[in-house]
Design an enzyme around this catalytic site. Structure first.
Site, PDB file in Angstrom:
ATOM      1  N   ALA A  63       0.832  -1.196   0.000  1.00 28.76           N
ATOM      2  CA  ALA A  63       0.000   0.000   0.000  1.00 28.76           C
ATOM      3  C   ALA A  63       0.869   1.249   0.000  1.00 28.76           C
ATOM      4  CB  ALA A  63      -0.922  -0.002   1.214  1.00 28.76           C
ATOM      5  N   GLY A 102      -0.140  -5.276   0.623  1.00 24.05           N
ATOM      6  CA  GLY A 102      -1.189  -5.181  -0.388  1.00 24.05           C
ATOM      7  C   GLY A 102      -0.795  -5.820  -1.701  1.00 24.05           C
ATOM      8  N   GLU A 105      -1.615  -9.348  -1.309  1.00 26.08           N
ATOM      9  CA  GLU A 105      -3.069  -9.482  -1.283  1.00 26.08           C
ATOM     10  C   GLU A 105      -3.661  -9.392  -2.685  1.00 26.08           C
ATOM     11  OE1 GLU A 105      -4.513  -7.839   3.018  1.00 26.08           O
ATOM     12  OE2 GLU A 105      -3.417  -6.407   1.783  1.00 26.08           O
ATOM     13  N   GLU A 125       2.666  -5.842   7.510  1.00 30.08           N
ATOM     14  CA  GLU A 125       1.878  -4.805   8.195  1.00 30.08           C
ATOM     15  C   GLU A 125       2.028  -4.843   9.712  1.00 30.08           C
ATOM     16  OE1 GLU A 125      -0.293  -5.541   4.282  1.00 30.08           O
ATOM     17  OE2 GLU A 125       0.751  -6.737   5.786  1.00 30.08           O
TER      18      GLU A 125
END
Length: 696
Positions: A63, A102, A105, A125
């Site tokens: 992210a 991310g 993901e 994270e």
């Protein structure tokens, strides 16, 4: 398509590439581009499937963390992954580099993942005080099992390409053309009915023993979860995968993410993330400065520090000559190093082959002349300035062209540089003990240190897997200078009425692993005693303990008693009597001291000294000070470092308490530093100083 996401149809396959330098972060533009591309490919009858890849050194690194705290810009990452899963055609991720957070993901929203040999996969994270917020705790258990998934997310560690395949996180490792391999996988998937996607699969969760394996893994994380809310959230979110359908589990995961994102501990961990990266940028370094090549290193001294430093170089694959003045001392040092490696082999953390290879990189020699031919010389001898100056003067001609570095903890690098004809090659490289383990490296820039020498020391620090922080010359540099303030207050608190156990408890309650007196007993109280006697310093309680033969664990008695070789100390009536005797001798009326006062008088003077360090330019940024304390002194990461902690408390509060303690005790060293007073009066912060420096 234009922008950071490109779309091209090749042989009936849509190749979607992310190009958002430097790390292909999932910015709003990238998210929008990916969703649009997935929907476009799904609607195009000429497209059989999708290959998703990234350009540059990463696939998708994660992210865009700079968007935290700002109004969300659609589409969300969950919407992007939902678009990939909704595509009626096979989607294959071609992962050549890092797929983190991310990025992983996104890959989990694909039907398959093909990895190149340099790929790294992970969910980091947790290190930012949060949990994966776009399905990392929901899709991963459905792919690799909940026990492996919770371990992956709670560690935050990266997984290599081969390990990713072995654990089922990736489908195949491709050594050759990765995009071609991904296209082949698309064709194979398109030729048959698509297997169930992770959004509808739960066979891994319903398999016999799956829940039991997860709960066993969760139990191992229980201790961490008590201290780190993000770990507790990860455990519960993965547990939800057993009990909730995907959509409900995703909603729960997102709720955890939002809750953690706004937690002060998460803010502190994100500060650490940015501070560590900022510390790598050397202020005032001319653009284009290149580090020198370092092919061989010489380390002077085979004691605890010299041996640990030599191991750090050998661990990084850099040949090192360890030099002593006598054969016996050299042999003891080499034997100690070999024993440390042998212990690692016995524990299974190092292979016998790696042990042999590392010892093969360490050559022992007697005599300073053995430093000839080294590109870098690191001096790690006794902390005596005249001795170090003498050594540097000799090295000037023995190792011409070499960078000359001192491992001193507090002595004047400028004075050492002045003993040579080339002060531009002299600097400090202050390792922390044990040097082969501790991550911090204070790189001390002397008055005449050249940009090339400075850049070389920082680059070498990175190669050694250290966190280098550039600091200026003063007594104790950054870390030990601030530590001296804490040590001074710890001693005075004992004189005024506190017990060693109360002082230690204040710091362990704050988050440190050990208090100052337990740590002193472990290291040996005679070390500081010798330094005080050599420099004219005084610590009445500590000195009295040493005079009584209480030198710490090595004598089974220090600030605490250690009966029958116990590692944990117990409170001592003898010590209490010694302390009370010191108080009486000094004319100090003892009193009850609250744990709050003890904690504030240990922590706030460090903050105050940090303000002075910033005023003097010894540290370039408040975050640099925080990084020093995090990696050199085990400051609890969730408190972000002393300067971030001060901002969280409010500088006006810190200044007010320091002024009150200065008046109460008559200790002028507790008076707020000018910079602290100024910022407190203005309603400013140390973080604001950082912002102003950036703007300048």
């Amino acid at each position: 398509m234009t922008g950071p996401v490109t779309y091209q149809v090749e042989d009936g396959i849509a190749v979607i590439m992310v190009e958002n330098p430097p790390v292909n972060a999932l910015s709003a533009a990238v998210r929008g581009g990916l969703k649009e591309a997935a929907e476009r490919a799904g609607a195009d009858p000429a497209v059989a499937g999708i290959v998703l890849g990234g350009r540059g050194s990463t696939f998708i690194a994660g992210a865009d963390i700079t968007e935290f705290g700002k109004p969300p810009v659609p589409p969300s990452l969950n919407e992007v992954i939902a678009a990939l899963e909704a595509c009626p055609k096979p989607v294959v991720a071609a992962i050549h580099g890092a797929a983190l957070g991310g990025g992983l993901e996104v890959a989990l929203g694909c039907d398959a993942r093909i990895v190149g040999p340099r790929a790294q996969l992970g969910l980091p994270e947790v290190k930012l005080g949060i949990l994966p917020g776009a399905g990392g705790t929901q899709r991963t258990p459905r792919l690799i099992g909940a026990d492996k998934a919770v371990a992956l997310a709670a560690s935050g560690d990266k997984v290599s390409a081969s390990d990713a395949v072995a654990m089922g996180l990736a489908d195949a490792l491709e050594e050759g053309d990765l995009i071609a391999a991904a296209k082949a996988k698309v064709r194979a998937l398109a030729a048959a009915p698509l297997p169930p996607r992770l959004n509808v699969r739960d066979d891994r969760l319903t398999a016999p023993g799956a829940r039991e394996a997860f709960e066993a893994a969760a139990q191992k994380l229980a201790k961490r979860a008590a201290e780190e809310p993000q770990v507790a959230a990860i455990v519960q979110s993965v547990r939800n995968a057993f009990e909730m359908p995907l959509e409900q589990g995703l909603a729960g995961e997102r709720a955890f993410f939002t809750q953690l994102r706004d937690d002060p501990r998460s803010l502190a961990l994100r500060h650490v993330f940015f501070a560590e990266r900022a510390a790598a940028h050397i202020p005032g370094l001319p653009r284009g400065t290149q580090p020198r090549k370092v092919a061989r290193v010489a380390v002077l001294g085979a004691g605890t520090m010299g041996g640990g430093i030599s191991m750090a170089f050998a661990n990084a694959g850099i040949p090192v000559t360890i030099i002593e003045t006598e054969t016996a001392a050299l042999e003891r040092g080499l034997k100690r190093i070999d024993g440390i490696y042998a212990t690692s082999v016995k524990r299974g953390s190092l292979s016998a082959e790696a042990h042999a290879k590392r010892m093969g990189l360490i050559e022992g020699k007697v005599g300073l002349e053995a430093a000839a031919g080294a590109d870098l010389v690191v001096e790690a001898v006794f902390e005596e300035l005249e001795l170090k100056k003498e050594i540097f003067g000799k090295l000037d001609s023995i190792a011409p062209g070499a960078i000359l570095a001192s491992n001193t903890s507090y002595l004047d690098i400028n004075a050492m540089a002045a003993a040579t004809s080339r002060p531009q090659d002299v600097l400090g490289m202050h390792f922390f003990s044990p040097a082969n383990v501790m991550k911090l490296l204070e790189v001390v820039r002397a008055e005449k240190t050249s940009p090339e020498a400075l850049a070389t020391a920082v680059e070498i620090g990175k190669k050694l897997a250290k966190v280098p922080v550039v600091v200026g010359v003063c007594h104790g540099f950054v870390g030990n200078r601030m530590l001296a303030r804490r040590t001074q207050q710890a001693e005075r608190l004992l004189q005024e009425g506190a017990t060693p156990a109360q002082v230690d408890k204040a710091l362990t309650d704050f988050g440190f692993r050990m208090g100052p007196f337990a740590m002193g007993d472990l290291a040996g109280l005679d070390i500081g005693w010798r330094i005080r006697k050599a420099t004219g310093g005084s610590a009445p309680v500590a000195d009295a303990l040493c005079e009584a033969g209480r030198l710490g664990q090595k004598t089974a008695k220090g600030y605490y008693d250690y009966p029958e070789g116990a590692r944990a100390g117990v409170e001592s009536a003898e010590v209490q009597g010694i302390i009370e005797g010191v108080s009486q001798k000094l004319g100090i009326q003892r009193r009850e001291i609250s744990q709050q006062e003890i904690a504030e008088r240990l922590i706030y003077p460090m903050i105050n000294e940090g303000a002075r360090i910033l005023e003097e330019g010894i540290a370039a940024r408040p975050g640099d000070i925080d990084v020093v304390w995090l990696y050199g002194y085990n400051w609890p990461a969730w408190r972000g470092g002393p300067m971030h902690h001060a901002d969280a408390l409010g500088l006006a509060h810190v200044a007010e308490r320091l002024a009150a303690y200065a008046a109460q005790t008559g200790d002028d060293s507790l008076k707020p530093a000018p910079l602290l007073s100024k910022l407190a009066a203005e309603g400013g912060s140390f973080a604001g100083l950082k912002a102003e420096a950036k703007a300048a």
